[in-house]
Design a protein around this motif. Structure first.
Motif, mmCIF file in Angstrom:
data_model
loop_
_atom_site.group_PDB
_atom_site.id
_atom_site.type_symbol
_atom_site.label_atom_id
_atom_site.label_comp_id
_atom_site.label_asym_id
_atom_site.label_seq_id
_atom_site.Cartn_x
_atom_site.Cartn_y
_atom_site.Cartn_z
ATOM 1 N N SER A 12 0.831 -1.209 0.000
ATOM 2 C CA SER A 12 0.000 0.000 0.000
ATOM 3 C C SER A 12 0.860 1.252 0.000
ATOM 4 N N GLN A 13 1.973 1.190 0.724
ATOM 5 C CA GLN A 13 2.882 2.340 0.776
ATOM 6 C C GLN A 13 3.469 2.607 -0.607
ATOM 7 N N GLY A 14 3.844 1.533 -1.305
ATOM 8 C CA GLY A 14 4.369 1.686 -2.656
ATOM 9 C C GLY A 14 3.338 2.292 -3.588
ATOM 10 N N LEU A 15 2.073 1.869 -3.439
ATOM 11 C CA LEU A 15 1.002 2.412 -4.265
ATOM 12 C C LEU A 15 0.805 3.898 -4.003
ATOM 13 N N LEU A 16 0.837 4.293 -2.729
ATOM 14 C CA LEU A 16 0.689 5.701 -2.383
ATOM 15 C C LEU A 16 1.810 6.535 -2.995
ATOM 16 N N ARG A 17 3.012 6.016 -2.950
ATOM 17 C CA ARG A 17 4.147 6.744 -3.515
ATOM 18 C C ARG A 17 4.008 6.862 -5.026
ATOM 19 N N LEU A 18 3.576 5.776 -5.669
ATOM 20 C CA LEU A 18 3.384 5.813 -7.114
ATOM 21 C C LEU A 18 2.349 6.859 -7.492
ATOM 22 N N MET A 19 1.256 6.935 -6.713
ATOM 23 C CA MET A 19 0.215 7.933 -6.975
ATOM 24 C C MET A 19 0.764 9.343 -6.816
ATOM 25 N N ALA A 20 1.625 9.542 -5.821
ATOM 26 C CA ALA A 20 2.211 10.860 -5.591
ATOM 27 C C ALA A 20 3.170 11.236 -6.714
ATOM 28 N N TRP A 21 4.029 10.290 -7.104
ATOM 29 C CA TRP A 21 5.036 10.578 -8.119
ATOM 30 C C TRP A 21 4.429 10.936 -9.470
ATOM 31 N N LEU A 22 3.324 10.289 -9.830
ATOM 32 C CA LEU A 22 2.723 10.499 -11.147
ATOM 33 C C LEU A 22 1.517 11.420 -11.097
ATOM 34 N N SER A 23 1.329 12.073 -9.967
ATOM 35 C CA SER A 23 0.259 13.052 -9.824
ATOM 36 C C SER A 23 0.623 14.343 -10.548
ATOM 37 N N GLU A 110 15.238 14.456 -14.786
ATOM 38 C CA GLU A 110 15.994 15.123 -13.726
ATOM 39 C C GLU A 110 15.070 15.715 -12.671
ATOM 40 N N ALA A 111 13.967 16.316 -13.116
ATOM 41 C CA ALA A 111 13.007 16.895 -12.177
ATOM 42 C C ALA A 111 12.351 15.809 -11.337
ATOM 43 N N PHE A 112 12.085 14.666 -11.963
ATOM 44 C CA PHE A 112 11.478 13.549 -11.234
ATOM 45 C C PHE A 112 12.415 13.040 -10.144
ATOM 46 N N VAL A 113 13.670 12.859 -10.493
ATOM 47 C CA VAL A 113 14.653 12.380 -9.522
ATOM 48 C C VAL A 113 14.793 13.365 -8.369
ATOM 49 N N LYS A 114 14.862 14.632 -8.696
ATOM 50 C CA LYS A 114 15.002 15.661 -7.667
ATOM 51 C C LYS A 114 13.810 15.649 -6.711
ATOM 52 N N ALA A 115 12.596 15.549 -7.269
ATOM 53 C CA ALA A 115 11.403 15.548 -6.429
ATOM 54 C C ALA A 115 11.300 14.258 -5.624
ATOM 55 N N ALA A 116 11.687 13.127 -6.225
ATOM 56 C CA ALA A 116 11.601 11.841 -5.544
ATOM 57 C C ALA A 116 12.595 11.726 -4.394
ATOM 58 N N ALA A 117 13.578 12.622 -4.369
ATOM 59 C CA ALA A 117 14.550 12.608 -3.270
ATOM 60 C C ALA A 117 13.894 12.901 -1.923
ATOM 61 N N ALA A 118 12.648 13.360 -1.940
ATOM 62 C CA ALA A 118 11.894 13.537 -0.690
ATOM 63 C C ALA A 118 11.678 12.193 -0.003
ATOM 64 N N TRP A 119 11.781 11.093 -0.782
ATOM 65 C CA TRP A 119 11.745 9.738 -0.244
ATOM 66 C C TRP A 119 13.166 9.182 -0.380
ATOM 67 N N ILE A 140 13.261 4.143 -9.813
ATOM 68 C CA ILE A 140 12.791 4.600 -8.501
ATOM 69 C C ILE A 140 11.592 3.780 -8.032
ATOM 70 N N ALA A 141 10.710 3.425 -8.957
ATOM 71 C CA ALA A 141 9.582 2.569 -8.588
ATOM 72 C C ALA A 141 10.086 1.217 -8.083
ATOM 73 N N SER A 142 11.062 0.652 -8.767
ATOM 74 C CA SER A 142 11.642 -0.618 -8.345
ATOM 75 C C SER A 142 12.278 -0.501 -6.960
ATOM 76 N N ALA A 143 12.981 0.590 -6.745
ATOM 77 C CA ALA A 143 13.662 0.797 -5.468
ATOM 78 C C ALA A 143 12.693 0.861 -4.295
ATOM 79 N N HIS A 144 11.485 1.313 -4.553
ATOM 80 C CA HIS A 144 10.494 1.451 -3.478
ATOM 81 C C HIS A 144 9.469 0.320 -3.469
ATOM 82 N N GLY A 145 9.765 -0.754 -4.174
ATOM 83 C CA GLY A 145 8.925 -1.936 -4.099
ATOM 84 C C GLY A 145 7.642 -1.888 -4.900
ATOM 85 N N VAL A 146 7.541 -0.950 -5.827
ATOM 86 C CA VAL A 146 6.366 -0.886 -6.700
ATOM 87 C C VAL A 146 6.537 -1.914 -7.812
#
Length: 228
Positions: A12-23, A110-119, A140-146
Motif C-alpha cells: 500500500s505504501q508503494g502504491l501511495l508513492r506511485l500515486m504521488a510521483w505520477l500526480s 531530472e526533475a522527477f529524480v530531484k522531487a523523488a529525493a523527498a523519499w 525509482i519505482a523498483s527501489a520502493h517496491g512498486v
C-alpha cells in the motif's frame, strides 16, 4: 499475521508513492510539453476528439509511449537485479529522436529524480545528471517496491492524461470529451502494460514517422504554447 500485515502495508505504501510521483501535483513540469501534439494540431493532423484518441492510440501501440514504457520496464528490472543503470540511461538518452524530445525526456527525468529525493533512497545517487524520464520512473519505482506492471500502467496513464490535457488547452476538445478519451484508454493502457512488462531492449522500435517528424518540426514552429 504480523508478516502478512507488513507485506500489505509495504504494498500500500508503494502504491501511495506511485500515486504521488505520477500526480499532476508532482513538480516535474510535464505540463510544458506536448511531444509533438501541438504541431499535429497546428498542421491539422489532429482536428477533434477522434483524432486525439487515434493519435494517442498510435503512440501507445507503435510509438514513443511504447518505447518509453519498455525503457521503464528494463530500468525496473536492472535495478531489481542490482545492476548498474548507466548503460540503460545512455541508450535511452541516445534514442531521443529530436533536440526537443531529448530536452523533454531528460528535463522531466531530472526533475522527477530531484522531487523523488523527498523519499530518500540510494538509487537517487545512481541517477545523478541527465536521465530519461521513463528510466527514472522505472528505477525509482523498483527501489520502493512498486511492481513493474503497476509502474508501467501508471506511467502510461499519466502520459496519456498529460496529452489529453494538452489537447484541451489547445482547444481541440473539451473536458467532457477528454474524460471520455481517458475512459476509453483504460483497456489499451492495461493491454500495453501487460505486453511491455514482458519485453526487453530488443523490442524497441517505432512506426510513427509522421509523429516523429512533427516533433522535429515543432522546433521551428513560429508560434507555440509548449516546449515540445
Amino acid at each position: 499475521m504480523a508478516e502478512l500485515h507488513a507485506e500489505e502495508r509495504a504494498g500500500s505504501q508503494g502504491l501511495l508513492r506511485l500515486m504521488a510521483w505520477l500526480s499532476p501535483a508532482f513538480p516535474v513540469g510535464g505540463f510544458s510539453y506536448s511531444a509533438g501534439l501541438e504541431s499535429a494540431v497546428v498542421e491539422e493532423h489532429v482536428r477533434d476528439g477522434d483524432g486525439v484518441e487515434a493519435w494517442l492510440g498510435l503512440l501507445l501501440a507503435h510509438g514513443g509511449l511504447r518505447n518509453d514504457a519498455i525503457l521503464l520496464a528494463v530500468a525496473h528490472r536492472v535495478h531489481r537485479e542490482g545492476q548498474t543503470l548507466a548503460e540503460i540511461v545512455s541508450l535511452a538518452t541516445a534514442l531521443a529522436g529530436s533536440a526537443e524530445r531529448h530536452a523533454e525526456t531528460t528535463r522531466l527525468g531530472e526533475a522527477f529524480v530531484k522531487a523523488a529525493a523527498a523519499w530518500p533512497h540510494p538509487v537517487i545517487d545512481s541517477l545523478a545528471g541527465p536521465v530519461p524520464y521513463g528510466v527514472a520512473v522505472g528505477a525509482i519505482a523498483s527501489a520502493h517496491g512498486v511492481s513493474k506492471l503497476d509502474a508501467i500502467a501508471a506511467f502510461l496513464h499519466a502520459q496519456v492524461s498529460q496529452y489529453v490535457s494538452v489537447a484541451i488547452r489547445l482547444g481541440v476538445i473539451g473536458q467532457t470529451r477528454g474524460l471520455a478519451i481517458l475512459a476509453a484508454a483504460e483497456a489499451p493502457i492495461l493491454d500495453a502494460a501487460l505486453e511491455v512488462s514482458r519485453l526487453g531492449l530488443d523490442d524497441l522500435g517505432s512506426a510513427t514517422i509522421v509523429a516523429d517528424t512533427l516533433s522535429m518540426r515543432h522546433e521551428v514552429q513560429y508560434s507555440r504554447l509548449f516546449q515540445s
